[in-house]
Design an enzyme around this catalytic site. Structure first.
Site, PDB file in Angstrom:
ATOM      1  N   ARG A 178       0.817  -1.227   0.000  1.00  0.00           N
ATOM      2  CA  ARG A 178       0.000   0.000   0.000  1.00  0.00           C
ATOM      3  C   ARG A 178       0.849   1.275   0.000  1.00  0.00           C
ATOM      4  NH1 ARG A 178      -3.131  -3.250   3.653  1.00  0.00           N
ATOM      5  NH2 ARG A 178      -5.040  -3.959   2.626  1.00  0.00           N
ATOM      6  N   LYS A 201       3.252  11.007 -11.498  1.00  0.00           N
ATOM      7  CA  LYS A 201       2.312  10.219 -12.290  1.00  0.00           C
ATOM      8  C   LYS A 201       2.924   8.852 -12.557  1.00  0.00           C
ATOM      9  CE  LYS A 201      -0.406  13.553 -14.947  1.00  0.00           C
ATOM     10  NZ  LYS A 201      -0.745  13.977 -16.321  1.00  0.00           N
ATOM     11  N   GLU A 220       9.578  16.606 -25.892  1.00  0.00           N
ATOM     12  CA  GLU A 220       9.092  17.067 -24.594  1.00  0.00           C
ATOM     13  C   GLU A 220       9.830  18.322 -24.137  1.00  0.00           C
ATOM     14  OE1 GLU A 220       6.542  16.053 -22.977  1.00  0.00           O
ATOM     15  OE2 GLU A 220       6.153  13.939 -23.451  1.00  0.00           O
ATOM     16  N   LYS A 229       8.213  22.169 -14.748  1.00  0.00           N
ATOM     17  CA  LYS A 229       7.270  21.139 -14.318  1.00  0.00           C
ATOM     18  C   LYS A 229       7.087  21.157 -12.809  1.00  0.00           C
ATOM     19  CE  LYS A 229       5.654  16.503 -14.968  1.00  0.00           C
ATOM     20  NZ  LYS A 229       5.742  15.243 -15.733  1.00  0.00           N
ATOM     21  N   GLU A 244      -3.606  17.281 -11.223  1.00  0.00           N
ATOM     22  CA  GLU A 244      -4.146  17.644 -12.531  1.00  0.00           C
ATOM     23  C   GLU A 244      -5.627  18.031 -12.470  1.00  0.00           C
ATOM     24  OE1 GLU A 244      -4.442  15.609 -16.865  1.00  0.00           O
ATOM     25  OE2 GLU A 244      -2.510  15.375 -15.896  1.00  0.00           O
ATOM     26  N   ARG A 294      -2.170  21.750 -14.480  1.00  0.00           N
ATOM     27  CA  ARG A 294      -1.257  20.672 -14.875  1.00  0.00           C
ATOM     28  C   ARG A 294      -1.654  20.034 -16.205  1.00  0.00           C
ATOM     29  NH1 ARG A 294       1.348  15.880 -11.024  1.00  0.00           N
ATOM     30  NH2 ARG A 294       2.563  14.908 -12.690  1.00  0.00           N
ATOM     31  N   ASN A 316      -0.074  18.388 -21.062  1.00  0.00           N
ATOM     32  CA  ASN A 316      -0.520  17.420 -22.067  1.00  0.00           C
ATOM     33  C   ASN A 316      -0.616  18.018 -23.470  1.00  0.00           C
ATOM     34  OD1 ASN A 316      -0.931  14.989 -20.443  1.00  0.00           O
ATOM     35  ND2 ASN A 316      -2.570  16.146 -19.453  1.00  0.00           N
ATOM     36  N   HIS A 329      -0.513  15.772 -26.475  1.00  0.00           N
ATOM     37  CA  HIS A 329      -0.631  14.383 -26.027  1.00  0.00           C
ATOM     38  C   HIS A 329      -1.956  13.723 -26.394  1.00  0.00           C
ATOM     39  CE1 HIS A 329       3.017  15.394 -23.980  1.00  0.00           C
ATOM     40  NE2 HIS A 329       3.095  14.242 -23.375  1.00  0.00           N
ATOM     41  N   HIS A 367      -1.222  10.300 -27.887  1.00  0.00           N
ATOM     42  CA  HIS A 367      -1.664   9.066 -27.243  1.00  0.00           C
ATOM     43  C   HIS A 367      -2.592   8.262 -28.163  1.00  0.00           C
ATOM     44  CE1 HIS A 367      -0.890  10.510 -22.825  1.00  0.00           C
ATOM     45  NE2 HIS A 367       0.219  10.213 -23.474  1.00  0.00           N
ATOM     46  N   HIS A 399       6.816   7.247 -27.909  1.00  0.00           N
ATOM     47  CA  HIS A 399       5.985   8.293 -27.307  1.00  0.00           C
ATOM     48  C   HIS A 399       6.356   9.688 -27.804  1.00  0.00           C
ATOM     49  CE1 HIS A 399       3.657  10.477 -24.325  1.00  0.00           C
ATOM     50  NE2 HIS A 399       4.753  11.086 -23.922  1.00  0.00           N
TER      51      HIS A 399
END
Length: 372
Positions: free
Chosen positions: A124, A146, A188, A229, A239, A243, A247, A250, A254, A269
């Site tokens: 956990r 993330k 990026e 960032k 996000e 934030r 993207n 993206h 994606h 990517h």
């Protein structure tokens, strides 16, 4: 060895951490990881990166008295799967990694996402350290917490927010990257200028060759991107607002990754992001938000750096407009079935655009596919 550059991520609740940037950091990683109070470390890496750096990292850890073991996965986006996630978790448990110990992600964005999600889930929640070895991971995916894996339904749809305790960006590892991986990571880097810093984009236009060749521009670019960032993550960790700007490009990218089956032989990517950045600016120009000249400037710079900027450049094809729209429908930024895009009023002037009209988007994609 030159003192590394340092960027602080100032999160509350004792979760703040430092990003250290410089050459040779893996050799001294043991002392920095031991300072976190762990007694053992589980290194998660892929076969390619592990062959280069895992033994040195393990030696550095063990030299400080830490017990260290290695879990290895195949390289490539396909490793961000349920199967590999289970294998990594079981491998870490076999190493007897406890809650007070540390999981270390040694690799690019795939390993960072996978190892981070395993760390978030194991017992956990186990602390973890990012040791990113690709340009893409150093400037983006290793920072901000993330983590996740892919689903047949889409990219990064299963995961958790789990912040690292430390990021060691050893920029010497970039010397061993293929030219293709350097180019992919550079997408990026350019993205940060396009989001909110036209001055940085202009700097990139003048200095991108130094980033590729390993000059002082490389460390400087990594630090600038990490500071940008870190600021966004500090203000919007999960996000809920700002934030989402990270993207940019993206949603398109994606979708293309999903269409190509996450096959890195066809599209990695950063290549998807590069096409997505160019598409986002051309779509913004079509909507009258920015000038066509600015969209052209973006595409020209990415192409000069060796990146694709057109749907026609996806090996094996990108599908028709309907297929791309279907792939976008599972994007994490979909709200109540409506697509949210990051668009731009100019270079360095990106904004969140909820509820983009699907008919307008389809017409744009059809025009892009028909372009010579």
């Amino acid at each position: 060895m030159t003192e590394p550059l340092s960027v602080h991520v100032g999160l509350d609740g004792g979760r703040d951490y430092d990003i250290l940037i410089g050459r040779g950091l893996i050799a001294g990683a043991g002392a920095r990881v031991a300072a976190l109070g762990a007694r053992a470390a589980g290194i998660v890496t892929d076969e390619t990166v592990g062959a280069l750096y895992a033994a040195g990292l393990r030696e550095s850890l063990e030299a400080t008295g830490l017990r260290a073991g290695i879990v290895t996965v195949p390289p490539g986006e396909a490793s961000k799967s349920y199967t590999r996630f289970a294998e990594v978790c079981d491998g870490l448990l076999a190493l007897k990694i406890e809650r007070g110990d540390v999981v270390i992600a040694l690799g690019g964005g795939v390993v960072g996402d996978l190892a981070g999600f395993a760390a978030a889930s194991l017992r956990r929640g186990v602390r973890f350290v990012q040791v990113p070895t690709s340009l893409l991971a150093q400037v983006d995916s290793s920072v901000g917490g993330k983590t996740g894996i892919n689903s047949p339904h889409g990219k990064n749809l299963i995961g958790a927010f789990h912040q690292p305790r430390l990021v060691l960006a050893d920029t010497a590892t970039l010397d061993t990257l293929s030219e293709r991986e350097m180019r992919a990571g550079y997408a990026e880097v350019a993205k940060y200028g396009l989001i909110g810093d036209e001055g940085f984009f202009s700097w990139c236009e003048a200095n991108w060759r130094g980033i590729f060749s390993g000059g002082p521009e490389r460390d400087e670019a990594v630090a600038i991107c990490c500071r940008a960032k870190a600021g966004v993550v500090t203000r919007d960790e999960r996000e809920d607002g700002e934030r989402a700007l990270l993207n940019l490009g993206h949603t398109f990218g994606h979708a293309l990754e999903r269409i190509t089956g996450y096959d890195s032989g066809r599209l990695v990517h950063g290549e998807g992001v590069a096409i997505g950045l160019a598409l986002a600016f051309r779509f913004s120009a079509r909507l009258g938000l920015c000038g066509g000249q600015e969209a052209g400037r973006v595409a020209n710079h990415l192409a000069l750096a060796g990146l694709p900027t057109r749907l026609q450049q996806v090996p094996g094809g990108s599908g028709d407009a309907g297929a791309i729209l279907d792939a976008m429908a599972q994007d994490k930024k979909v709200r109540d079935g409506a697509l949210t895009f990051i668009l731009a009023r100019g270079i360095g002037q990106s904004f969140i655009a909820p509820g983009v009209d699907r008919a307008e988007l389809r017409a744009f994609l059809e025009a892009e596919l028909a372009a010579a």
